[in-house]
Design a protein around this motif. Structure first.
Motif, PDB file in Angstrom:
ATOM      1  N   THR A 340       0.328  -1.237   0.056  1.00  0.00           N
ATOM      2  CA  THR A 340       0.185   0.200   0.454  1.00  0.00           C
ATOM      3  C   THR A 340       0.771   1.027  -0.028  1.00  0.00           C
ATOM      4  O   THR A 340       0.405   3.030  -0.256  1.00  0.00           O
ATOM      5  N   GLY A 341       2.913   0.924   0.704  1.00  0.00           N
ATOM      6  CA  GLY A 341       2.934   2.137  -0.228  1.00  0.00           C
ATOM      7  C   GLY A 341       4.134   1.645   0.237  1.00  0.00           C
ATOM      8  O   GLY A 341       4.412   0.598   1.022  1.00  0.00           O
ATOM      9  N   GLU A 342       5.116   3.232  -0.014  1.00  0.00           N
ATOM     10  CA  GLU A 342       6.952   2.302  -0.398  1.00  0.00           C
ATOM     11  C   GLU A 342       7.029   3.561  -0.017  1.00  0.00           C
ATOM     12  O   GLU A 342       7.063   4.815  -0.200  1.00  0.00           O
ATOM     13  N   SER A 343       8.355   3.122   0.979  1.00  0.00           N
ATOM     14  CA  SER A 343       9.845   4.752   1.397  1.00  0.00           C
ATOM     15  C   SER A 343      10.771   4.190   1.220  1.00  0.00           C
ATOM     16  O   SER A 343      11.177   3.760   1.311  1.00  0.00           O
ATOM     17  N   ASP A 344      11.793   6.136   1.312  1.00  0.00           N
ATOM     18  CA  ASP A 344      13.084   5.288   0.615  1.00  0.00           C
ATOM     19  C   ASP A 344      13.424   6.095   2.663  1.00  0.00           C
ATOM     20  O   ASP A 344      12.608   7.081   2.919  1.00  0.00           O
TER      21      ASP A 344
END
Length: 378
Positions: A340-344
């Motif tokens: 549902t989401g990806e982050s660095d």
């Protein structure tokens, strides 16, 4: 083999209690929107080419070093080797000491390595009062490897108490022998065995292929190229596998804790969601939960863990992983296997070869160059 017998006064109960607390972690999560996690890497040790880590008794982290030594990271730092099999392995290709694991009660310790002939080997030691018992060493399982790469080698116990072993497809390139889809070999598979249930081990009765005369009973899942690092979510029991791609796509596979096994992750008909060369997607293909291409700096996914620690609330429940060539730490937010989401996460661990999870749920990052970091709040 050399084993140090000096006790470090470790008490396994401490870590066991913390592990039990982690199993309720997912129930405490709220549906409120998350803020982006702000993290930092704190260097806690320098090892000699660390390849794998495992939570040990007394809140320690045991570290495998590629050339064949195991050292313990505790409150006083990184100790001298407690095990040395450097005379029994090599570091050519992708070989060496590749995985370590404790059983749930810290009563047995397992090592996964390639021997002098390149054969993948899983050995067991009894543990008493936090010390390895060298005279109890025995070989649990071996697998001949046709090439020096794609050995896999990760090992860990699942929530069900069984030992899971990851093997790559045998190596070379493009799976020349078709092992990924061949159920008559342990290569290209995730295995599930009971190391204490028989000699040298027993097959769990509910393994998915025990009634198939054309399949190996040990197989839990197949269609894997090089499942270098896999883990179980300490909060839910879900399985996540970082499977290294051939030349275009890196993938992270997922299976629910309720899975009965038998998943086909597609290799070498598929690379991620894409047909590999002239491959045909198998009817039972389980697509990856996440994939990324090699159009950036990434070249080899390093699977990690779902964060279940307390130090970084904004990261709770997210799957942390990296890439050996890129080194950036990233996190996936997932619901029932769907991203549902990806982050660095904004930090770089160097040549990230592996992660380790402490019994308190906090995560460590291993750089093959030697640095060992703990992920902390920024």
């Amino acid at each position: 083999m050399k084993v140090r017998t000096r006790s470090s006064a470790i008490i396994g109960t401490i870590c066991l209690i913390a592990s039990l607390a982690l199993t309720t972690a997912s129930a405490d999560e709220t549906a409120a929107p998350r803020q982006a996690a702000k993290v930092a890497l704190k260097k806690v040790a320098t090892a000699q080419n660390p390849t794998a880590g495992a939570a040990g008794p007394g809140g320690t982290i045991w570290l495998a070093e590629r050339a064949g030594t195991v050292r313990v990271l505790g409150a006083k730092g990184l100790g001298e080797p407690v095990l040395d099999i450097s005379g029994e392995t090599t570091t050519d290709g992708e070989r060496g000491l590749l995985g370590i694991a404790f059983d749930k009660k810290f009563a047995h310790f397992y090592i996964s390595f390639t021997d002098l002939e390149g054969t993948s080997t899983v050995d067991e030691f009894a543990v008493r009062n936090g010390k390895l018992q060298p005279n109890t060493r025995r070989t649990v399982l071996t697998q001949t490897q046709p090439y020096s790469n794609h050995n896999g080698g990760d090992i860990r116990f699942g929530p069900d108490g069984y030992l899971y072993i990851a093997f790559g497809d045998g190596g070379s390139g493009g799976d020349p022998h078709g092992y990924g889809q061949n159920l008559d070999t342990l290569l290209g598979k995730l295995l599930r065995i009971d190391p204490l249930g028989g000699k040298p081990y027993a097959i769990p009765k509910d393994n998915p292929f025990v009634n198939d005369p054309n399949a190996k009973d040990e197989i839990w899942a197949y269609g894997l190229r090089n499942p270098w690092r896999f883990s179980f979510d300490a909060g839910t029991g879900d399985l996540l596998i970082g499977d290294v791609g051939q030349s275009a796509w890196e993938e992270i596979d997922w299976a629910s804790a309720a899975s009965k096994g038998g998943e086909n992750y597609g290799w070498s008909e598929m690379e991620g969601n894409h047909p590999f060369r002239d491959g045909t997607e198998p009817a039972n293909h389980v697509p990856p939960a996440h994939e990324y291409g090699r159009n950036g700096l990434g070249c080899s996914v390093t699977g990690g863990y779902v964060y279940r620690g307390k130090a970084i609330p904004a990261l709770k429940g997210q799957y942390v992983f990296s890439d050996y060539c890129d080194g950036t730490l990233r996190a996936l937010r997932m619901e029932n296997g769907k991203v549902t989401g990806e982050s660095d996460l904004g930090v770089n661990g160097g040549e990230v070869i592996s992660f380790a999870q402490g019994c308190d749920g906090e995560l460590y990052v291993l750089d093959i160059g030697g640095s060992v970091y703990r992920i902390e709040p920024a």
